[in-house]
Design an enzyme around this catalytic site. Structure first.
Site, short mmCIF file in Angstrom:
data_model
loop_
_atom_site.label_atom_id
_atom_site.label_comp_id
_atom_site.label_asym_id
_atom_site.label_seq_id
_atom_site.Cartn_x
_atom_site.Cartn_y
_atom_site.Cartn_z
N CYS A 121 0.82 -1.22 0.00
CA CYS A 121 0.00 0.00 0.00
C CYS A 121 0.85 1.26 0.00
CB CYS A 121 -0.89 0.06 1.25
SG CYS A 121 -1.73 -1.45 1.66
N HIS B 246 -5.48 1.85 5.76
CA HIS B 246 -6.13 1.05 4.73
C HIS B 246 -6.75 -0.16 5.40
CE1 HIS B 246 -7.10 -1.24 1.26
NE2 HIS B 246 -6.06 -2.05 1.32
N GLU C 220 -25.93 11.28 12.68
CA GLU C 220 -25.08 12.11 13.55
C GLU C 220 -23.59 11.87 13.31
OE1 GLU C 220 -25.82 14.53 15.47
OE2 GLU C 220 -24.05 14.79 16.76
#
Lengths: 237, 237, 237, 237
Positions: free
Chosen positions: A94, A112, A136
């Site tokens: 990544c 990730h 909310e």
């Protein structure tokens, strides 16, 4: 490789908030959420100060709940050179994606996950985005154009990019999504998971937890025949 | 601000049941339940004795599972002045809501969660209340008019108020619901979560857990096509 | 009350397998399963030896995950007198039910849970029993008539009794179910939960976990339109 | 039985990665996943070195989250004789199945779970296999014919064998499935669970977690009316 007197000093600290320690404790936390199952997913922290700009990257293929500070890679952000490389390990696949969040958004951390709720949201959303409105928890998501946060009556929209055979090949479409959605702090990857970033590691964590809460809630709403992006229905008397 | 000789003494104790320690351990517990995801939700404890009446309030924006006693605000209940204010933090945005439970009901603690089950109950209940009937766990909910607890054959009804853009703006409708439903120990907030209080911190926790159990059970009943507020059906021979 | 020289010695031990310690660690475990939410449910252990026959009973109304050995009641089984009574506490309201398992079945421990899966099984099963068939986990359930365990091809049937306003009023119908179903190690209580017992505390725990696994699996099967008690369907080529 | 000077030395080590310690810590982990409920399931590790080839086997009937190194059986792989037998315990009934993975595939570890998601996948898949396609987590599964791993665009297919009355009777059909599906690292057992193996204990764990993630995801997809093995649908503009 940029030379540094004592690379081990970069990852040795008694401070539980030191990035090398924090990545380990956060990965243990993420494991309990089912976000980093089977060594998937990860986290990178950028540690910036007057005299340094370092990126801490977890290795690929290590059990996330058993991660140790000595497993960490440390990169110099300006030169993109590794200052510390643990033996017999490779940095997370990544890494180019984490770097995109640091470079394009000045993020302080990027997470990730392979969250199943995120994957299901990309399966239930047939188009290029996932949306949820009037909950909310949306208020935990930043709205950069205002310098503040989203409102309860806002619709949160997260871009979805298509998955690729190799994780590093997501870089271009992730960068494109970051540019096309200047308000977003996250990009969903179809049938894969989500990337979430924030100004600091704590903001990234809060945003990742809040988004995952919203993904889970959306899945439960679909199960009950409710539309996550639908309007607030009038109260029945 | 009311002057006090040593504000730090208010939050330093070896006793795990001291409010400043208890808020931290309960927040860790609530985090595992998914009630305070993304720094949402919170808890406030009122510590009353012959010589003091203090309200302990957790700060806004701190990771709930990493809360520390030194993060706590302490307010003098009679003067509404802060006796201790941690540096660089703001008290929870729920503070006016917590105060409503202390003032209107003489509660000893008030818990606010963003429980997804609570949110789903407010989405599935189209009117001004959520109801569930004839479940053993209902017996954990107090019935103030009798000084005792609800019975198995009772229907539990929790008022639902509409969410507002700003948390503090919920105060008026929360207070109105407290007055209109004198038997209730909780108020649901549509698309947001729930406020639950009790005479002591342990009663508040027991009631919050029991209500959340009932909210979760109701969601599962809806998923299976069952009506949580429906009658007990005759046993088939 | 039967007099005993030092009642405190009954609950003080360094041995983690001592009943007073075990009830505490098992209650912490049960709490994580959602079996004893809101101080509901409980466990009782009968400790029999050549020179004693004691029943350890957890108190009513104590947070299950914070239970301490000093909270325990100890009863002499033959005289039914309490040998130790912790101050300011009442024994669990389940005590007469636990005693039924000890008396009628010679059980070494009895567990009562408010498991939502158990409650849902009593809601989905309209008659006087819950059944599930042809699942490997059924083999963890004893079959007293053979001295062994149930087989994979057996149908497990657990009686369901109707709930009453007061927990102690379940005693008669629980005892009746125990008599009518001589093979059962558990009785479900409609809209309430389940009682499970075993020859030893470990067998009771294994059986309670296995039954709860089967209750959960049955709920998921119903959600997917499958019949938990249905036959094994032929394999499609 | 093969004689060995000090059988206790086989299971005593300060190293947390020693097989006898690792089986205990992994069983605690598996328990939290619901994989080894009610003493079901298990794990075996093969410890091979220049001078030894030992198989560590957990006992039958011991609470998985309370397993201790002294509960371990140790077998000499070449002679199939036990080098260490803990008193009053029997080796796991899964032993012949674990041995099949070691013998037929040269596995370094084999894990058996009673995962409810695995059982549900065998109930929803009416034929002799379970399939899922185009999910990132599939990339954690090895593809022995290439020496690498599966790709994102691949369809993962896991054979399902029919359950038998006695666990050891699964051996023949498990071995047959291993031979018929040379690419598989796992075999599902209908209405029972799954066996997963890997070259090392860490690979076995990663593969078991990844498969369980895929089983869970498939169940959620079915609940939402999606086909786990279906094609990637075109993105709607």
């Amino acid at each position: 490789m940029t030379s540094i007197a004592d690379p081990e000093a970069l990852i040795r600290s008694e401070d539980s908030n030191h990035p090398a320690n924090l990545i380990c404790s956060l990965c243990r936390n993420f494991y309990t959420h089912g976000w980093v199952t089977g060594t998937g997913g990860g986290i990178s922290i950028r540690d910036r100060d007057e005299d340094h700009d370092h990126v801490f990257i977890a290795p690929s293929g290590v059990q996330k709940e058993r991660m140790l500070p000595e497993n960490m890679f440390v990169m110099d952000f300006s030169t993109k050179q590794y200052l510390r490389t643990p033996p017999a390990l490779k940095p997370s696949a990544c890494t180019p994606l984490f770097m995109a969040a640091f470079t394009k958004r000045g993020a302080g951390a990027c997470i990730h996950t392979h969250s199943q709720a995120a994957v299901l949201c990309t399966l239930m959303s047939k188009g290029k985005t996932f949306s949820i409105a009037n909950i909310e928890q949306i208020k935990a998501i930043p709205k950069p154009s205002t310098g503040g946060y989203m409102g309860y009556f806002d619709t949160l929209t997260i871009p979805i990019i298509e998955n690729t055979a190799h994780e590093e090949d997501l870089k271009d479409s992730l960068e494109k999504a970051i540019e096309e959605y200047p308000e977003t702090c996250a990009v969903l990857v179809r049938r894969h998971g989500v990337y979430v970033w924030g100004d600091t590691v704590w903001k990234a964590k809060t945003q990742c937890e809040s988004l995952d809460y919203l993904f889970e809630l959306a899945v439960k709403m679909w199960q009950l025949g409710l539309d996550p992006a639908g309007p607030i229905t009038p109260v029945e008397e």
